[in-house]
Design a protein around this motif. Sequence first.
Motif, PDB file in Angstrom:
ATOM      1  N   PHE A  80       0.957  -0.833   0.022  1.00 36.65           N
ATOM      2  CA  PHE A  80      -0.081   0.000  -0.054  1.00 36.65           C
ATOM      3  C   PHE A  80       0.809   1.482   0.261  1.00 36.65           C
ATOM      4  N   PHE A  81       1.763   1.179   0.866  1.00 33.88           N
ATOM      5  CA  PHE A  81       2.879   2.448   0.836  1.00 33.88           C
ATOM      6  C   PHE A  81       3.803   2.570  -0.474  1.00 33.88           C
ATOM      7  N   SER A  82       3.930   1.279  -1.153  1.00 39.23           N
ATOM      8  CA  SER A  82       4.594   1.508  -2.272  1.00 39.23           C
ATOM      9  C   SER A  82       3.590   2.058  -3.387  1.00 39.23           C
ATOM     10  N   THR A  83       2.513   1.829  -3.559  1.00 35.86           N
ATOM     11  CA  THR A  83       1.726   2.424  -4.611  1.00 35.86           C
ATOM     12  C   THR A  83       1.541   3.699  -4.222  1.00 35.86           C
ATOM     13  N   ILE A  84       1.364   4.382  -3.123  1.00 38.90           N
ATOM     14  CA  ILE A  84       1.480   5.847  -2.888  1.00 38.90           C
ATOM     15  C   ILE A  84       2.797   6.267  -3.655  1.00 38.90           C
ATOM     16  N   VAL A  85       4.038   5.946  -3.021  1.00 42.16           N
ATOM     17  CA  VAL A  85       5.224   6.243  -3.456  1.00 42.16           C
ATOM     18  C   VAL A  85       5.281   6.495  -4.906  1.00 42.16           C
ATOM     19  N   SER A  86       4.956   5.083  -5.770  1.00 41.61           N
ATOM     20  CA  SER A  86       5.025   5.006  -7.087  1.00 41.61           C
ATOM     21  C   SER A  86       4.184   5.963  -7.867  1.00 41.61           C
ATOM     22  N   PHE A  87       3.052   6.128  -7.279  1.00 45.52           N
ATOM     23  CA  PHE A  87       1.925   7.137  -7.995  1.00 45.52           C
ATOM     24  C   PHE A  87       2.713   8.403  -7.776  1.00 45.52           C
ATOM     25  N   SER A  88       3.381   8.821  -6.958  1.00 46.73           N
ATOM     26  CA  SER A  88       3.941  10.286  -6.863  1.00 46.73           C
ATOM     27  C   SER A  88       5.058  10.441  -7.746  1.00 46.73           C
ATOM     28  N   SER A  89       5.832   9.400  -7.825  1.00 45.31           N
ATOM     29  CA  SER A  89       6.940   9.290  -8.871  1.00 45.31           C
ATOM     30  C   SER A  89       6.765   9.387 -10.237  1.00 45.31           C
ATOM     31  N   ALA A  90       5.371   8.651 -10.573  1.00 39.03           N
ATOM     32  CA  ALA A  90       4.941   8.759 -11.844  1.00 39.03           C
ATOM     33  C   ALA A  90       4.322  10.150 -12.228  1.00 39.03           C
ATOM     34  N   LEU A  91       3.522  10.928 -11.304  1.00 39.14           N
ATOM     35  CA  LEU A  91       3.094  12.156 -11.278  1.00 39.14           C
ATOM     36  C   LEU A  91       4.123  13.155 -11.526  1.00 39.14           C
ATOM     37  N   GLN A  92       5.032  13.100 -10.821  1.00 39.19           N
ATOM     38  CA  GLN A  92       6.199  14.043 -10.973  1.00 39.19           C
ATOM     39  C   GLN A  92       6.857  14.022 -12.363  1.00 39.19           C
ATOM     40  N   LYS A  93       6.979  12.808 -12.924  1.00 38.82           N
ATOM     41  CA  LYS A  93       7.740  12.418 -14.081  1.00 38.82           C
ATOM     42  C   LYS A  93       6.765  13.295 -15.075  1.00 38.82           C
ATOM     43  N   ALA A  94       5.470  12.772 -15.142  1.00 38.24           N
ATOM     44  CA  ALA A  94       4.273  13.285 -16.177  1.00 38.24           C
ATOM     45  C   ALA A  94       4.329  14.908 -16.039  1.00 38.24           C
ATOM     46  N   HIS A  95       4.544  15.354 -14.916  1.00 41.03           N
ATOM     47  CA  HIS A  95       4.609  16.795 -14.663  1.00 41.03           C
ATOM     48  C   HIS A  95       5.692  17.349 -15.424  1.00 41.03           C
ATOM     49  N   LYS A  96       6.896  16.838 -15.252  1.00 36.56           N
ATOM     50  CA  LYS A  96       8.277  17.105 -15.999  1.00 36.56           C
ATOM     51  C   LYS A  96       8.019  17.235 -17.478  1.00 36.56           C
ATOM     52  N   GLU A  97       7.520  16.197 -18.046  1.00 37.54           N
ATOM     53  CA  GLU A  97       7.105  15.769 -19.426  1.00 37.54           C
ATOM     54  C   GLU A  97       6.546  16.898 -20.081  1.00 37.54           C
ATOM     55  N   ASN A  98       5.381  17.183 -19.112  1.00 39.40           N
ATOM     56  CA  ASN A  98       4.229  18.314 -19.672  1.00 39.40           C
ATOM     57  C   ASN A  98       4.977  19.760 -19.865  1.00 39.40           C
ATOM     58  N   ASP A  99       5.965  19.879 -18.903  1.00 38.26           N
ATOM     59  CA  ASP A  99       6.677  21.057 -19.031  1.00 38.26           C
ATOM     60  C   ASP A  99       7.649  21.292 -20.242  1.00 38.26           C
TER      61      ASP A  99
END
Length: 450
Positions: A356-375
């Motif tokens: 459960f903890f890993s899911t939260i962390v992985s989602f955060s990492s994916a979100l930051q990566k996508a945000h960077k790609e958007n920029d």
Amino acid sequence: MRQIFWKKLSPYQTKNTIWHKVTFEEVLLDTVELEELFSKPLSNNKSTTSNLVKSPKLNKKPLATTLLDITRANNIAIMLSRIKATYTDIYNAILGMDEVLLSIENLKAIKQHIPQKEELEMVRAYDGDPKNLGNAEKYFLEVMRLPRMSERLTCMIFKRRFELDVEELKPELKILFEAIAELKKSDRLLILLHTVLNIGNFMNGSSFRGNASGYMLDALLMLKDVRAKDGNKKGIPSLLHYLCYLLQEKNPQLLTFMEQLPHVEAAARVSVPSVVSTIEVLETGLQQVQKEVEVLTKSKISDSNDKFVPVMTEFIRSAEATVKTISEMRLKLEKDLNHMLTYFGEDPSTTKPEDFFSTIVSFSSALQKAHKENDEQRQKSMRRRQTLLKKPTTNKPLMGPKVMVQGEFDDAIRELRFGIRRKRSDRPKSTVLNDLNLLDSLIKKPLHAS
């Protein structure tokens, strides 16, 4: 001489075999030739002759009597060589609860090579000179006098490991409790999860997946797999990228929701079953020590050098409060983890807390990566637009018909339709035409007028 690395047979293994009938005196060997062919290089200046003189004495050296299996005896000999203590010292250290001579690793090695019942019977049955026994057999003769040796070693290892295990547990327990509290209090995560819920319900529409009240959090990791249309006006490749775009426009703080969860990433690396198991080992270990003290107390051991009962009695008195506190923390941890998983819609019987903890962390990492790609995509589009604006325009031709723009062309069509004559702008007269008119007037002028 160079060695032959075979598995040596012990005397009891060769009894009533062909090997038992052969002695060194009956075997004819050319020892000089053997030494010439297979001796190692000399490490000093002693002559070969002196070595040849001493070599026959090697054959006369009595062989040690090996009663144990040869592999077993060798392993025990290796273990004893690492401890670097006499067999008597090892016996006294175990009996006297000496924590200086024997390390935890030494105690574990000794316990791993504890004498077995049939091995002890074999050593007891030996009626020869004990000095002729092998190292393993001599060691067994010494330590076999220890009452309940295996149980003693187990308790001693537990006592020596107790404080280390407790100190290792404390930070892991703290991380887990902190992570649980952070997840329950995070308003950013709550809003973000509801944002995804709204998007999902809209996209799923009237299908059986639509109109959801919630979702299992592993769905957060699937957003990047929902592909956007090619060539869309926002230039985003997936639903995850769209979520980043939406958050950036509406509530940028949600992109950094992990700022409210500083302990979750560390909690994902903690094995909850391992923590619980360690606490249970402490509980059962202390019970085993208490039981062993009772057994040895009832046996009324007369050896005054045996310090097990008094030392362990004092240890129990100091360890009981610690074990009780940790046991209560274990019960609270299990309760809080179950409540946390249930709070987020997960099934505690099937969802591991660390997953459960890993899911939260992985989602955060994916979100930051996508945000960077958007920029990066946004900056790329801006550079392309600036390049087009800076591109120089072509020069207008010096001569040629006037090009009507769309509005002028529409006015001309409208005037022609209603018979309105358009006013023409004065055109510049050609100098050639002026010159012809002047010449014509001169020709027609009468001569007398000149």
